[in-house]
Design a protein around this motif. Structure first.
Motif, short mmCIF file in Angstrom:
data_model
loop_
_atom_site.label_atom_id
_atom_site.label_comp_id
_atom_site.label_asym_id
_atom_site.label_seq_id
_atom_site.Cartn_x
_atom_site.Cartn_y
_atom_site.Cartn_z
N ILE A 32 -3.47 6.94 6.11
CA ILE A 32 -4.57 6.13 5.60
C ILE A 32 -4.88 6.61 4.21
O ILE A 32 -5.34 6.02 3.27
CB ILE A 32 -5.95 6.43 5.83
N GLU A 33 -4.70 7.82 3.59
CA GLU A 33 -4.76 7.92 2.53
C GLU A 33 -3.92 7.62 1.17
O GLU A 33 -4.56 7.48 0.30
CB GLU A 33 -5.29 9.96 2.26
N ALA A 34 -2.67 7.83 2.16
CA ALA A 34 -1.93 7.26 0.90
C ALA A 34 -2.41 5.90 0.58
O ALA A 34 -2.18 5.28 -0.47
CB ALA A 34 -0.73 6.96 1.77
N ALA A 35 -2.86 4.68 1.72
CA ALA A 35 -3.25 3.64 1.50
C ALA A 35 -4.27 3.04 0.74
O ALA A 35 -4.39 2.50 -0.18
CB ALA A 35 -3.29 2.71 2.60
N GLU A 36 -5.46 4.47 0.85
CA GLU A 36 -6.60 4.54 0.04
C GLU A 36 -5.98 4.69 -1.79
O GLU A 36 -6.46 4.21 -2.14
CB GLU A 36 -6.95 5.61 0.52
N ASN A 37 -5.11 5.92 -1.47
CA ASN A 37 -4.97 5.85 -3.09
C ASN A 37 -4.52 4.72 -3.89
O ASN A 37 -4.59 4.86 -4.77
CB ASN A 37 -4.12 7.17 -2.90
N GLN A 38 -3.44 3.57 -3.22
CA GLN A 38 -3.12 2.31 -3.60
C GLN A 38 -4.00 1.86 -4.03
O GLN A 38 -4.52 0.85 -5.15
CB GLN A 38 -1.85 2.48 -2.80
N GLY A 39 -5.22 1.79 -3.44
CA GLY A 39 -6.34 0.80 -4.13
C GLY A 39 -7.24 0.03 -2.65
O GLY A 39 -7.36 -0.99 -2.97
#
Lengths: 269, 272, 467, 405
Positions: free
Chosen positions: C142-149
């Motif tokens: 989830i963090e990876a997705a959030e960090n991408q925007g």
């Protein structure tokens, strides 16, 4: 029978010693890292207080049941049971004044509205959600930011003529909003009145979602802010009752009562 | 131009402190930090007086003055205003031309600024969701722990097993901290958990810009070694230490912009 | 937390389900009694909470019933495992042979892919199964997705799909089959997925109402999907294959419906955890014959208990209606309540089945009934229309299953659910039904942890005198 | 200009005064929610379509009873207004399944049983195509029948055609205003255009047409931008705060193009007057420049970025959304990826409607504009490079007060 109610809040530990439904003694201590020590000291104080007030010998071993409530209730290892805060507030308020139909517990982090059934048990409950600016903590923060002593809040707020409308929902951001308003020449009393207004709004929302009816009893830290209670009654038209005992003590008192009910086996849910 | 060197001033009127810097001949000759006054103008006047008094100058000696920070619009004697993002970037870059990324963790907000080889913003990100992960929230939480903010850093460094703080809202973070505190967790671990929580927020914020090395940290929180340690770990980068007090980077940047805008005007005047 | 986080190798999470450990597990399933004993024996080391060293296996052990599952339950689970791994192997082979892989959205079933003999894959599959390799993985993705925007407020289930695509945990699609339901996140994320993968996609537009016009519209959508797939793959519909599958689906649905019916008995003979699991497996690989075997085993178990008049727990103290989705990261919630409080979830949002029978006599009826049936799948059927779609079913379940209380697992990403909370509150008030309102994120334990959920549940039970 | 000021004043109010006057004259007013709603049908029934708005209300106290803090502020504010009887002048209200938040308005409105009695859910498909068009035109016929039954009237095809003609005229005028903005000299500001849009969505279309005509006449030869202003594209859903756009413009920009609920969508595409009115309406409303709620149209929206960049000579893109808006959240992700690919400057903002914190927003916008200007500087224009490794006189640092912390 003597019972004890322990309310472990986020900042203070409140203990009430109750015989039947009479409050014998109480203590209120600030929490710190050594919870056990605070707890023991608080219990000793409460027992001493009870002994002094009732005039006959009361010792710790006389306490038949102990109920814990509040945010840190699970820390009280000696407690027989953990009771929900709403149940405690309801029981306490009902015992003090059977007319009371709604209890607002406006504490540091949460505002909890509980409506009472005829038997004095909670019927409905509403509580502010996560990430909420409308709490006592928020008022404290803003008061701190504008250098206003907490006990003078009502006095200052009462002088406000055009309360500032607070729009930001994040407490910390709201604080920065407040500071820039101050810089822009907004008066501190307008700001503090605005903050209280926003907390009142939040409370009204909760009151409505719990279908609250008069009379309403206000407890917790915000009960001591008279501007809050008067504004609340003005805006909702509810009759506001401040209980006879110290408003912070109500949940602890209610917990002690809950212990009694469960012990006697007369309690129902 | 009459012989003596020109002096440029930069003002940074923040939400908690006001900073001023004087610049002469590319050298910072004076700086001051004061707590904000009730109005931005008062803060600006006071902090400005503090620096010019120190150098025995008067207001007339300032060739150009640039303001930044929350109060930047309310200062009549400033010749121009720039956003604090530009100023922080430029200030840090000015002290060390190698720097490409500046992480500024201030009182209310936190920004990650990427600058180009001229010290101008290339990309930036600023927190807007909520204030968790800022200096103010750290201050609040330090108060909860009943330790001075300055000792939070040293405490953190002693910990080997920081607690895990999951909440994102700083107000509710406090609940978690209290919980840990009352259940008898070690103070060092809680302090470390806090620093880590702040670092986590900053790191996740910074993930949405493309950072370039070398990186430096400015703003009040940069004085907290604990947060820096966790931030380095979470970002897997090492930070450059600035040669000046990182808190005045914004004011310094403003002074640089004042200097440049003056030079630009001079040039234009010269052309005419 | 102190250590820097590990990074995931490409396809690590999928491969995890295909490696030797799974073979061992499948082997162990052959000896259910032994497996149970083994799990029971190890209970002290994993039951209570996740620690640094038990996180590798804790989720799996808990899902397997922590040593207290019935042998038939384990049998059902073994088929579930086969169904999932079959799909993974199929996808792996397709990737190797460069065959077309079709991504099928969570609530759209892959029946049509079967008709075209295409490999279907559910991009959101990892939101349930990422837990199996350790609980820290879903937040990581989830963090990876959030960090991408990807917006933070999106439903975490869909953020996991984007995250696993970014972290290369799932194979890229050749085609995408997306839908405009159940919520805005899905609408938004499928555009993102199409953009990121570049694969052509077909959108099934889910109608708002459930009337004849809407059914017809959705049926037309399905026909259009057929021509889309024909055009993109150059293949033609294999109606016989579809018929075989749909016959099987009918059987599955019948079994599930019967289980739901039997749950109405007091004491309740079925644990809804299995129904919820069956829903998850059907979304992942309905096409596998193991799906039918799984449901059969479940049915056998429930039937056995039902006929004996037994319940899931020895002494049923509490019947619960779980409204809104169950919690994948704490799937043991069902069993935990059964074990500690004698509280059985008798019906839930996901597990309840109300699909229609599919008439397989002709092509037209097949497509028509398939469309209608899909509109009645859990989550899709409740979430896309007016609030009544949620509340009417809730009322029906309250009336039929006679629960003592309700647990409202309010999912953070489900904004329309929260917008209807007042309506649900008022209904429960009218029914005098005590409700526990949980505020959590079903896929992201960072929001509300397992401990917190337990704590709130205990307080709720205690204050009503049930514990 | 006085004229635009009066419009702005009207736009910042509910418009109740005007509308009350209309209802006293027996005109019925129907509220609606989304840019996918065909106002023509209401107009053809002899009623006034009124676009619902959240203006003029400062809190969400009552709205929060029904909606949670996870819902967007537009919906919460609107509902708060409804509960406070601000929408009592309405004779009917039509909801749309625009997004998850607004579609629950329909449910809560009925649950709270607020006036008006005619409450209708109008459903728009989530994709574009032949099937959706068909479905949408059926839906329009259903709407027509519902309105006819509720108000006991008949909507003739002729009336509908006339309405379509009038609305087409309105669209052409709005489109003309949009074309004006493409010019190098910007005759009308984005904030002014927004106030015009807010005003014309709460009056009969006939009045709207004459208002637009006056506007076009009056702005001829006007110049609103300052030297060095950036030309900005503004994307985002439900932006109805004029002050917010004014803030952006005051930092040094002219908003010259947009994709807002109250923006370009109202100018794009005309109805084909020659075909079946319902099908023609369905085609127009489905295919006009889309909102991110349309699932299979994002490529067109992304392409539009490139077109508009060229046509309107855009220097910078600003996208914003209200908190908890999934649709615009996803769109912002796509736009950012796309603009990164093409190296377009883009700023993403997240706010609450009437949410304050202008200080923060201003800083962000100002910094963004500074960043954009940096990129457009030529090297020779750049002032001397910064001092070589810094020579600080550390002794010069004074502390008048000890650091507060």
């Amino acid at each position: 029978m003597i019972t004890a109610g322990i309310d472990v809040g986020t900042r203070f530990l409140k203990i009430a010693i109750v015989e039947d439904s009479r409050l014998l003694g109480a203590s209120c201590l600030e929490m710190n890292r050594q919870f056990k020590k605070v707890f023991n000291a608080g219990l000793d104080m409460a027992v001493d207080d009870a002994e002094r007030q009732s005039g006959h010998r009361i010792k710790k071993r006389h306490i038949k049941k102990m109920m814990a409530t509040g945010y840190g209730a699970h820390l009280v290892k000696k407690a027989n049971r953990i009771v929900k805060e709403s149940v405690c507030s309801a029981l306490g308020a009902h015992a003090l004044n059977p007319n009371i139909k709604t209890v607002i517990n406006a504490g540091g982090f949460f505002i909890r509205v509980v409506t009472l059934g005829d038997n004095g048990l909670p019927k409905e409950e509403a509580i502010n959600e996560k990430c909420a600016a409308g709490s006592g903590k928020f008022l404290e923060m803003i008061a701190g930011a504008i250098d206003m002593p907490f006990n003078q809040i009502s006095f200052h707020a009462g002088r406000s003529e055009s309360p500032f409308t607070l729009t930001n929902s994040c407490a910390v951001f709201a604080e920065s909003d407040v500071i820039s308003q101050l810089n822009a020449g907004c008066l501190p009393e307008d700001i503090i009145a605005g903050v209280i207004q926003s907390i009142v709004n939040k409370t009204i929302t909760l009151l409505n979602s719990a279908n609250a009816v008069s009379p309403v009893c206000v407890t917790g830290g915000l009960a001591e802010v008279s501007f809050y209670t008067s504004l609340l009654s003005e805006m909702t038209g509810h009759e506001i009752v401040i209980p006879d005992i110290h408003p912070q003590l109500l949940p602890a008192y209610g917990a002690a009562l809950a212990a009694r009910i469960k012990q006697n086996g007369t309690g129902s849910s | 131009m009459d012989g003596h060197e020109l002096i440029f001033a930069g003002l940074d009127i923040g939400s908690l402190t006001a900073k001023a810097v004087l610049l002469e001949n590319d050298i910072m000759i004076a700086s001051a930090i004061i707590r904000v006054r009730p109005s931005a103008l008062d803060s600006a006047k006071d902090v400005m007086n503090a620096v010019i008094m120190e150098k025995g100058l008067s207001e007339q000696d300032i060739a150009c003055c640039c303001a930044t920070g929350y109060g930047r619009l309310d200062i009549p004697f400033a010749d121009l205003n720039m956003s604090e993002i530009s100023c922080h970037g430029m200030g840090a870059f000015f002290t060390d031309n190698g720097i490409r990324t500046i992480i500024d963790i201030g009182g209310q907000d936190c920004k990650v600024i990427v600058v180009n080889e001229k010290g101008l913003i290339k990309d930036f990100i600023m927190n807007d969701k909520c204030a968790a992960g800022t200096g103010r929230s750290l201050e609040m939480l330090a108060k909860t722990l009943d330790v001075p903010l300055s000792s939070l850093g040293p405490l953190t460094l002693k910990s080997w097993r920081p607690i895990d703080i999951t909440n994102k809202c700083s107000i509710f973070m406090e609940l978690e901290v209290l919980d840990a505190l009352y259940s008898g967790k070690k103070l060092t671990h809680i302090a470390a958990g806090l620093s880590d929580a702040v670092a986590k927020r900053v790191a996740s914020l910074s993930a949405s810009v493309q950072m370039e090395n070398p990186v430096c940290v400015t703003g009040g929180v940069s004085k907290n070694k604990g947060v820096l340690k966790f931030l380095e770990k979470r970002m897997q980068r090492t930070f450059v230490v600035l040669p000046v007090d990182p808190q005045i980077a914004g004011a310094l940047g403003a002074a640089v912009f004042a200097m440049r805008s003056f030079e630009k005007k001079e040039k234009e005047a010269f052309r005419k | 937390m102190n250590k820097t986080k590990k990074t995931l190798k490409p396809f690590e999470l999928l491969n995890y389900h295909m490696d030797l450990k799974i073979d061992i597990l499948q082997f162990l399933f052959k000896f259910p009694r032994f497996l149970n004993g083994f799990l029971f024996f190890l209970r002290p080391i994993y039951l209570k909470k996740e620690t640094a060293w038990n996180k590798r296996f804790r989720w799996l052990f808990l899902v397997l019933g922590a040593g207290k599952a019935d042998t038939l339950e384990l049998k059902a689970m073994s088929h579930a495992l086969y169904a999932v791994t079959d799909n993974f192997f199929e996808v792996k082979a397709a990737k190797k042979n460069r065959e077309k892989i079709v991504w099928v959205e969570w609530i759209l079933n892959p029946e049509i892919c079967e008709a075209f003999d295409l490999v279907s894959f559910n991009p959101e599959v990892l939101n349930v199964f990422a837990n199996s390799k350790g609980m820290e993985y879903p937040p990581m993705i989830i963090e990876a997705a959030e960090n991408q925007g990807t917006p933070i407020e999106n439903c975490s289930a869909q953020k996991l799909a984007v995250g696993s695509l970014i972290l290369e945990q799932i194979p890229k699609p050749s085609l995408i089959l997306g839908g405009s339901h159940p919520c805005d996140t899905s609408i938004s994320i499928y555009q993102t997925l199409e953009y990121l993968t570049g694969a052509p996609s077909y959108i099934m537009d889910f109608p708002y109402w459930k009337d004849e016009d809407s059914y017809r519209y959705y049926e037309k959508n399905t026909w259009e999907l057929l021509s889309f797939l024909k055009k993109e793959t150059g293949k033609d519909v294999d109606w016989d294959k579809l018929k075989t599958l749909l016959d099987r689906v009918n059987q599955i649905n019948n079994y599930l419906r019967e289980i739901c019916e039997m749950s109405r008995a007091k004491p309740c003979p079925s644990s809804n955890s299995l129904l919820a699991l069956a829903w998850a497996i059907r979304e992942v690989n309905l096409r596998s014959p193991h799906m039918l075997s799984m449901v059969k085993a479940m049915h056998q178990l429930v039937r056995k208990r039902y006929e004996k008049g037994e319940g899931v727990v020895k002494k049923e103290k509490l019947r619960i209606l779980l409204w809104f989705p169950p919690i994948p990261f704490f799937f043991y919630y069902f069993k935990w309540m059964e074990e500690n409080f004698g509280a059985v979830i008798v019906a839930d949002f996901i597990g309840y089945v109300s699909t229609v029978h599919i008439d397989t006599s002709s092509k037209e009826t097949m497509i028509r009934d398939l469309a209608i049936s899909q509109m009645h799948l859990a989550m899709g059927r409740q979430c896309h229309g007016p609030m009544e779609f949620i509340t009417d079913e809730m009322l029906k379940l309250i009336d039929e299953y006679e629960p003592d209380c309700m647990i409202f697992s309010g999912h953070n990403g489900c904004k329309h659910g929260w917008a209807g909370l007042k309506i649900i509150q008022d209904i429960c008030r009218g029914k005098d039904l005590p409700v526990l309102y949980l505020n959590l994120d079903i896929m992201d334990k960072r929001h509300t942890s397992e401990e917190e959920i337990k704590k709130q549940t205990i307080t709720f039970f205690k204050s009503h005198g049930w514990a | 200009m006085d004229f635009l000021d009066t419009i702005k004043e009207k736009a910042s109010s509910d418009g109740n005064a005007d509308l009350n006057a209309f209802s006293q004259r027996g005109k019925k007013i129907i509220g609606y929610f989304c840019s996918y709603f065909p106002e023509e049908i209401i107009h053809a029934a002899g009623m006034i379509p009124y676009r619902m708005r959240a203006t003029g209300k400062s809190d969400t106290t009552k709205g929060d009873i029904f909606f949670s803090s996870l819902n967007c502020t537009f919906v919460r504010r609107c509902f708060d207004k409804a509960l406070n009887q601000h929408f009592d002048f309405l004779d009917g209200i039509i909801f749309l399944n625009g997004c998850d938040h607004t579609r629950r308005l329909y449910d809560n409105w009925r649950h709270a049983d607020i006036k008006p009695d005619f409450r209708y859910m109008f459903v728009a498909p989530h994709k574009i195509g032949r099937l959706a068009e068909e479905r949408f035109s059926e839906e329009m016929v259903n709407l027509k029948t519902a309105v006819e039954n509720a108000f006991d009237l008949v909507i003739t095809d002729d009336a509908l055609r006339r309405s379509i003609h009038l609305y087409n005229k309105k669209r052409q005028l709005i489109a003309a205003l949009y074309r004006e903005r493409l010019k190098e000299s910007v005759p009308i500001k984005g904030s002014e255009l927004l106030s015009i849009m807010l005003t014309i969505t709460m009056m009969p279309v006939e009045d709207a047409i004459s208002l637009l005509e006056t506007v076009i006449e009056k702005i001829d030869g006007r110049k609103t931008h300052k030297e060095g202003d950036l030309r900005v594209f503004m994307g985002g859903g439900c932006v109805e705060e004029i002050a917010h756009l004014e803030l952006i413009e005051s930092v040094g920009a002219s908003i010259v193009a947009d994709n807002l609920c109250l923006g370009y969508r109202h100018a794009d595409m005309l109805c084909d007057e020659s075909m079946d009115p319902f099908l023609s309406l369905a085609r127009r409303y489905l295919n006009h420049f889309s909102c991110p709620r349309m699932m299979n149209d994002f490529r067109r929206r992304l392409d539009f970025l490139h077109t508009v960049k060229k046509e309107a000579a855009i220097d910078a893109f600003i996208f914003e959304k209200l908190k908890f808006c999934d649709l615009w959240g996803g769109e912002m992700y796509l736009c950012r990826q796309e603009s990164r690919k093409h190296n377009y400057p883009i700023l993403l903002l997240e706010r609450e409607l009437y949410g304050g914190s202008t200080g923060q927003i201003r800083t962000r916008i100002q910094a963004f504009f500074e960043q954009v200007r940096n990129q457009s500087y030529t090297p020779s224009e750049l002032v001397v490079s910064a001092g070589n490794n810094y020579k600080a006189v550390m002794g010069g640092i004074t502390r008048e007060e000890k650091d507060h912390s």
